[in-house]
Design an enzyme around this catalytic site. Structure first.
Site, PDB file in Angstrom:
ATOM      1  N   SER A 143      -1.189   4.246   5.131  1.00 52.55           N
ATOM      2  CA  SER A 143       0.175   3.406   5.913  1.00 52.55           C
ATOM      3  C   SER A 143       1.095   4.326   5.864  1.00 52.55           C
ATOM      4  O   SER A 143       2.021   4.662   5.776  1.00 52.55           O
ATOM      5  CB  SER A 143       0.155   2.473   5.537  1.00 52.55           C
ATOM      6  OG  SER A 143       0.941   1.627   6.593  1.00 52.55           O
ATOM      7  N   TYR A 156       3.481  -4.180  -0.023  1.00 46.60           N
ATOM      8  CA  TYR A 156       3.084  -3.764   1.371  1.00 46.60           C
ATOM      9  C   TYR A 156       3.092  -2.654   0.695  1.00 46.60           C
ATOM     10  O   TYR A 156       2.314  -1.667   0.563  1.00 46.60           O
ATOM     11  CB  TYR A 156       2.266  -3.997   2.620  1.00 46.60           C
ATOM     12  CG  TYR A 156       1.786  -3.716   3.475  1.00 46.60           C
ATOM     13  CD1 TYR A 156      -0.096  -3.422   2.566  1.00 46.60           C
ATOM     14  CD2 TYR A 156       1.707  -2.449   3.818  1.00 46.60           C
ATOM     15  CE1 TYR A 156      -0.798  -2.654   3.539  1.00 46.60           C
ATOM     16  CE2 TYR A 156       1.068  -1.572   5.417  1.00 46.60           C
ATOM     17  CZ  TYR A 156      -0.526  -2.033   4.370  1.00 46.60           C
ATOM     18  OH  TYR A 156      -0.959  -1.219   5.041  1.00 46.60           O
ATOM     19  N   LYS A 160       1.208   0.952  -1.146  1.00 46.35           N
ATOM     20  CA  LYS A 160       0.982   2.199   0.083  1.00 46.35           C
ATOM     21  C   LYS A 160       1.297   3.658  -0.941  1.00 46.35           C
ATOM     22  O   LYS A 160       1.471   4.141  -0.948  1.00 46.35           O
ATOM     23  CB  LYS A 160       0.976   2.331   1.661  1.00 46.35           C
ATOM     24  CG  LYS A 160       0.284   1.156   2.030  1.00 46.35           C
ATOM     25  CD  LYS A 160      -1.407   1.419   1.880  1.00 46.35           C
ATOM     26  CE  LYS A 160      -1.819   0.134   2.691  1.00 46.35           C
ATOM     27  NZ  LYS A 160      -4.095   0.855   2.079  1.00 46.35           N
TER      28      LYS A 160
END
Length: 251
Positions: A143, A156, A160
Protein backbone atom coordinates in the site's frame (compact mmCIF):
# COMPACT_ATOMS: atom_id res chain seq x y z
CA UNK A 1 -8.16 -3.12 -19.84
CA UNK A 2 -5.41 -5.43 -18.57
CA UNK A 3 -2.35 -5.67 -20.81
CA UNK A 4 -1.71 -8.88 -22.73
CA UNK A 5 0.47 -11.47 -20.98
CA UNK A 6 0.98 -15.17 -21.58
CA UNK A 7 0.90 -17.40 -18.50
CA UNK A 8 0.08 -20.58 -20.38
CA UNK A 9 0.58 -23.67 -18.17
CA UNK A 10 1.76 -21.58 -15.21
CA UNK A 11 0.19 -22.29 -11.83
CA UNK A 12 -0.34 -19.12 -9.77
CA UNK A 13 -1.56 -18.96 -6.17
CA UNK A 14 -3.57 -15.84 -5.28
CA UNK A 15 -4.71 -15.09 -1.73
CA UNK A 16 -7.64 -12.84 -0.89
CA UNK A 17 -9.08 -14.07 -4.16
CA UNK A 18 -12.82 -13.92 -3.62
CA UNK A 19 -13.46 -10.21 -4.23
CA UNK A 20 -12.01 -6.88 -5.31
CA UNK A 21 -8.44 -6.76 -6.56
CA UNK A 22 -7.78 -10.42 -5.82
CA UNK A 23 -10.75 -11.59 -7.87
CA UNK A 24 -9.71 -9.47 -10.86
CA UNK A 25 -6.12 -10.75 -10.63
CA UNK A 26 -7.47 -14.30 -10.75
CA UNK A 27 -9.68 -13.61 -13.76
CA UNK A 28 -6.91 -11.83 -15.68
CA UNK A 29 -4.44 -14.63 -15.00
CA UNK A 30 -6.94 -17.29 -16.05
CA UNK A 31 -7.68 -15.42 -19.27
CA UNK A 32 -3.92 -15.28 -19.89
CA UNK A 33 -3.68 -19.06 -19.72
CA UNK A 34 -2.73 -19.64 -16.09
CA UNK A 35 -4.03 -22.34 -13.80
CA UNK A 36 -5.09 -20.16 -10.86
CA UNK A 37 -5.31 -21.44 -7.30
CA UNK A 38 -7.64 -19.02 -5.53
CA UNK A 39 -7.31 -18.84 -1.74
CA UNK A 40 -9.95 -17.03 0.35
CA UNK A 41 -12.30 -17.42 3.30
CA UNK A 42 -15.57 -16.88 1.42
CA UNK A 43 -16.53 -20.20 -0.16
CA UNK A 44 -19.62 -18.87 -1.95
CA UNK A 45 -17.63 -16.11 -3.63
CA UNK A 46 -14.91 -18.56 -4.63
CA UNK A 47 -17.43 -20.91 -6.25
CA UNK A 48 -18.92 -17.96 -8.12
CA UNK A 49 -15.42 -17.09 -9.34
CA UNK A 50 -14.92 -20.64 -10.58
CA UNK A 51 -18.14 -20.41 -12.60
CA UNK A 52 -16.85 -17.30 -14.37
CA UNK A 53 -13.95 -19.29 -15.84
CA UNK A 54 -15.70 -22.45 -17.01
CA UNK A 55 -15.26 -21.47 -20.66
CA UNK A 56 -11.48 -21.08 -20.33
CA UNK A 57 -8.78 -23.71 -20.78
CA UNK A 58 -8.37 -24.00 -17.03
CA UNK A 59 -10.98 -23.39 -14.38
CA UNK A 60 -9.89 -21.79 -11.14
CA UNK A 61 -9.09 -24.12 -8.24
CA UNK A 62 -10.60 -22.81 -4.99
CA UNK A 63 -9.01 -23.16 -1.55
CA UNK A 64 -11.17 -22.11 1.39
CA UNK A 65 -8.92 -20.90 4.18
CA UNK A 66 -7.63 -18.03 6.29
CA UNK A 67 -4.12 -16.69 5.68
CA UNK A 68 -3.78 -16.06 9.41
CA UNK A 69 -3.98 -19.80 10.12
CA UNK A 70 -1.00 -21.55 11.65
CA UNK A 71 1.82 -23.00 9.58
CA UNK A 72 0.53 -26.57 9.79
CA UNK A 73 -2.89 -25.62 8.43
CA UNK A 74 -1.41 -23.54 5.61
CA UNK A 75 0.88 -26.43 4.69
CA UNK A 76 -2.07 -28.84 4.40
CA UNK A 77 -4.08 -26.39 2.30
CA UNK A 78 -1.39 -25.24 -0.12
CA UNK A 79 1.24 -27.95 -0.60
CA UNK A 80 -1.13 -30.43 -2.35
CA UNK A 81 -1.41 -27.88 -5.18
CA UNK A 82 2.31 -27.78 -5.96
CA UNK A 83 4.04 -27.18 -8.30
CA UNK A 84 3.36 -23.45 -8.22
CA UNK A 85 5.15 -20.95 -10.47
CA UNK A 86 3.98 -17.70 -8.91
CA UNK A 87 2.38 -16.25 -5.79
CA UNK A 88 0.31 -13.13 -5.22
CA UNK A 89 -0.01 -12.32 -1.51
CA UNK A 90 -3.11 -10.17 -1.89
CA UNK A 91 -5.09 -10.92 1.28
CA UNK A 92 -5.09 -8.03 3.71
CA UNK A 93 -7.18 -6.09 6.17
CA UNK A 94 -7.27 -2.40 7.03
CA UNK A 95 -7.85 -0.97 10.49
CA UNK A 96 -8.79 2.64 11.12
CA UNK A 97 -8.19 3.72 14.73
CA UNK A 98 -6.68 6.85 16.22
CA UNK A 99 -3.98 6.61 18.85
CA UNK A 100 -5.78 6.02 22.13
CA UNK A 101 -8.33 3.75 20.45
CA UNK A 102 -6.03 0.98 19.18
CA UNK A 103 -6.60 -2.44 20.74
CA UNK A 104 -4.22 -5.35 21.14
CA UNK A 105 -6.72 -7.50 19.23
CA UNK A 106 -6.59 -5.10 16.29
CA UNK A 107 -2.79 -5.16 16.24
CA UNK A 108 -2.60 -8.94 16.47
CA UNK A 109 -5.22 -9.57 13.79
CA UNK A 110 -3.79 -7.00 11.37
CA UNK A 111 -0.25 -8.31 11.63
CA UNK A 112 -1.42 -11.94 11.43
CA UNK A 113 -3.15 -11.27 8.10
CA UNK A 114 -0.89 -8.59 6.59
CA UNK A 115 2.54 -9.85 7.68
CA UNK A 116 2.67 -13.29 9.27
CA UNK A 117 0.46 -14.96 6.67
CA UNK A 118 2.39 -13.60 3.68
CA UNK A 119 5.69 -14.68 5.25
CA UNK A 120 4.53 -18.23 5.95
CA UNK A 121 2.89 -18.65 2.54
CA UNK A 122 5.88 -17.15 0.72
CA UNK A 123 8.14 -19.53 2.62
CA UNK A 124 6.09 -22.55 1.54
CA UNK A 125 6.01 -21.41 -2.08
CA UNK A 126 9.72 -20.52 -2.11
CA UNK A 127 10.60 -24.04 -0.93
CA UNK A 128 8.54 -25.34 -3.85
CA UNK A 129 10.49 -23.05 -6.22
CA UNK A 130 13.85 -24.21 -4.90
CA UNK A 131 13.01 -27.92 -4.77
CA UNK A 132 11.76 -27.86 -8.37
CA UNK A 133 14.28 -25.31 -9.68
CA UNK A 134 11.44 -23.01 -10.72
CA UNK A 135 12.31 -19.42 -11.61
CA UNK A 136 9.37 -18.19 -9.60
CA UNK A 137 7.90 -14.79 -8.82
CA UNK A 138 6.23 -13.52 -5.66
CA UNK A 139 4.19 -10.31 -5.64
CA UNK A 140 3.04 -8.83 -2.33
CA UNK A 141 0.14 -6.39 -2.43
CA UNK A 142 1.22 -3.61 -0.12
CA UNK A 143 0.00 0.00 0.00
CA UNK A 144 0.92 3.64 -0.29
CA UNK A 145 0.46 3.50 3.50
CA UNK A 146 3.77 1.63 3.71
CA UNK A 147 5.54 4.69 2.32
CA UNK A 148 3.62 7.69 3.67
CA UNK A 149 1.64 8.00 6.92
CA UNK A 150 -2.15 8.14 6.93
CA UNK A 151 -4.16 9.61 9.78
CA UNK A 152 -5.76 7.02 12.10
CA UNK A 153 -4.00 4.15 10.31
CA UNK A 154 -0.99 3.52 12.57
CA UNK A 155 -1.48 -0.25 12.74
CA UNK A 156 -2.24 -0.62 9.03
CA UNK A 157 0.68 1.59 7.98
CA UNK A 158 3.04 -0.33 10.23
CA UNK A 159 1.87 -3.68 8.87
CA UNK A 160 2.32 -2.64 5.25
CA UNK A 161 5.74 -1.12 5.95
CA UNK A 162 6.68 -4.45 7.51
CA UNK A 163 5.42 -6.25 4.40
CA UNK A 164 7.63 -4.08 2.18
CA UNK A 165 10.65 -5.08 4.26
CA UNK A 166 9.61 -8.72 3.91
CA UNK A 167 9.67 -8.15 0.14
CA UNK A 168 13.19 -6.73 0.26
CA UNK A 169 14.53 -9.44 2.56
CA UNK A 170 13.06 -12.28 0.51
CA UNK A 171 14.37 -10.72 -2.70
CA UNK A 172 17.82 -10.51 -1.14
CA UNK A 173 17.79 -14.13 0.05
CA UNK A 174 16.18 -15.76 -2.98
CA UNK A 175 17.62 -13.83 -5.91
CA UNK A 176 20.61 -16.14 -6.31
CA UNK A 177 18.14 -18.94 -7.07
CA UNK A 178 16.36 -16.93 -9.76
CA UNK A 179 13.36 -16.20 -7.57
CA UNK A 180 12.01 -12.65 -7.74
CA UNK A 181 10.02 -10.88 -5.01
CA UNK A 182 8.34 -7.49 -5.45
CA UNK A 183 5.56 -5.38 -3.97
CA UNK A 184 2.78 -3.35 -5.56
CA UNK A 185 1.79 -0.32 -3.49
CA UNK A 186 -1.56 1.11 -4.61
CA UNK A 187 -3.47 4.14 -3.48
CA UNK A 188 -7.21 3.82 -2.89
CA UNK A 189 -8.54 1.46 -5.56
CA UNK A 190 -12.01 1.78 -7.05
CA UNK A 191 -13.38 -1.58 -6.04
CA UNK A 192 -16.92 -1.66 -4.67
CA UNK A 193 -15.45 -1.38 -1.18
CA UNK A 194 -13.16 1.47 -2.23
CA UNK A 195 -16.05 3.45 -3.67
CA UNK A 196 -18.10 2.96 -0.52
CA UNK A 197 -15.27 3.83 1.87
CA UNK A 198 -14.26 6.98 -0.03
CA UNK A 199 -17.67 8.33 -1.04
CA UNK A 200 -17.50 11.19 1.47
CA UNK A 201 -16.43 14.29 -0.54
CA UNK A 202 -14.36 15.84 2.26
CA UNK A 203 -12.50 12.61 3.01
CA UNK A 204 -11.88 12.05 -0.69
CA UNK A 205 -10.63 15.61 -1.25
CA UNK A 206 -8.16 15.37 1.62
CA UNK A 207 -6.50 12.35 0.01
CA UNK A 208 -6.62 13.64 -3.57
CA UNK A 209 -5.04 16.92 -2.50
CA UNK A 210 -1.88 14.91 -1.74
CA UNK A 211 -1.81 13.31 -5.20
CA UNK A 212 -0.45 14.96 -8.38
CA UNK A 213 -2.81 12.78 -10.44
CA UNK A 214 -6.17 13.81 -9.01
CA UNK A 215 -8.00 10.51 -9.00
CA UNK A 216 -7.91 7.10 -7.36
CA UNK A 217 -6.66 3.94 -9.08
CA UNK A 218 -8.82 1.67 -11.19
CA UNK A 219 -8.60 -2.05 -10.51
CA UNK A 220 -7.06 -2.79 -13.93
CA UNK A 221 -4.17 -0.44 -13.16
CA UNK A 222 -3.23 -2.54 -10.14
CA UNK A 223 -3.81 -5.82 -11.97
CA UNK A 224 -1.49 -4.70 -14.79
CA UNK A 225 1.29 -3.98 -12.31
CA UNK A 226 0.87 -7.40 -10.71
CA UNK A 227 0.87 -9.26 -14.02
CA UNK A 228 3.97 -7.37 -15.16
CA UNK A 229 5.90 -8.35 -12.04
CA UNK A 230 4.77 -11.97 -12.29
CA UNK A 231 5.79 -12.15 -15.94
CA UNK A 232 9.14 -12.68 -17.63
CA UNK A 233 8.93 -9.04 -18.76
CA UNK A 234 10.11 -8.20 -15.23
CA UNK A 235 12.92 -10.77 -15.24
CA UNK A 236 15.48 -8.23 -13.96
CA UNK A 237 13.19 -6.70 -11.34
CA UNK A 238 13.32 -7.83 -7.72
CA UNK A 239 13.13 -6.16 -4.33
CA UNK A 240 11.08 -3.30 -5.77
CA UNK A 241 8.09 -1.54 -4.25
CA UNK A 242 6.03 -0.30 -7.20
CA UNK A 243 3.69 2.59 -6.35
CA UNK A 244 0.40 2.71 -8.24
CA UNK A 245 -0.64 5.83 -6.40
CA UNK A 246 -0.86 8.83 -8.71
CA UNK A 247 2.28 10.30 -7.18
CA UNK A 248 1.04 10.20 -3.56
CA UNK A 249 4.28 8.69 -2.26
CA UNK A 250 6.30 11.37 -4.06
CA UNK A 251 4.91 14.09 -1.78
Amino acid sequence: MPANYDFTDKRILVTGASQGIGKEICLSLAKAGAQVIAFARNEANLLSLVKETTSLRYTIIPIVGDVSANEEVLFKLIVPHFPIHGLVNNAGIATNHAIGQITQQSIDRTFAVNVRGPILIAQLVARNFVDRQIKGSIVNISSQAAIRPLDNHTVYCASKAALDMVTRCLANELGSQNIRVNSVNPTVVMTDMGRDNWSDPDKKKKMLDRMPIKRFAEVDEVVNAVLFLLSDNASMTTGSTLPVDGGFSNN
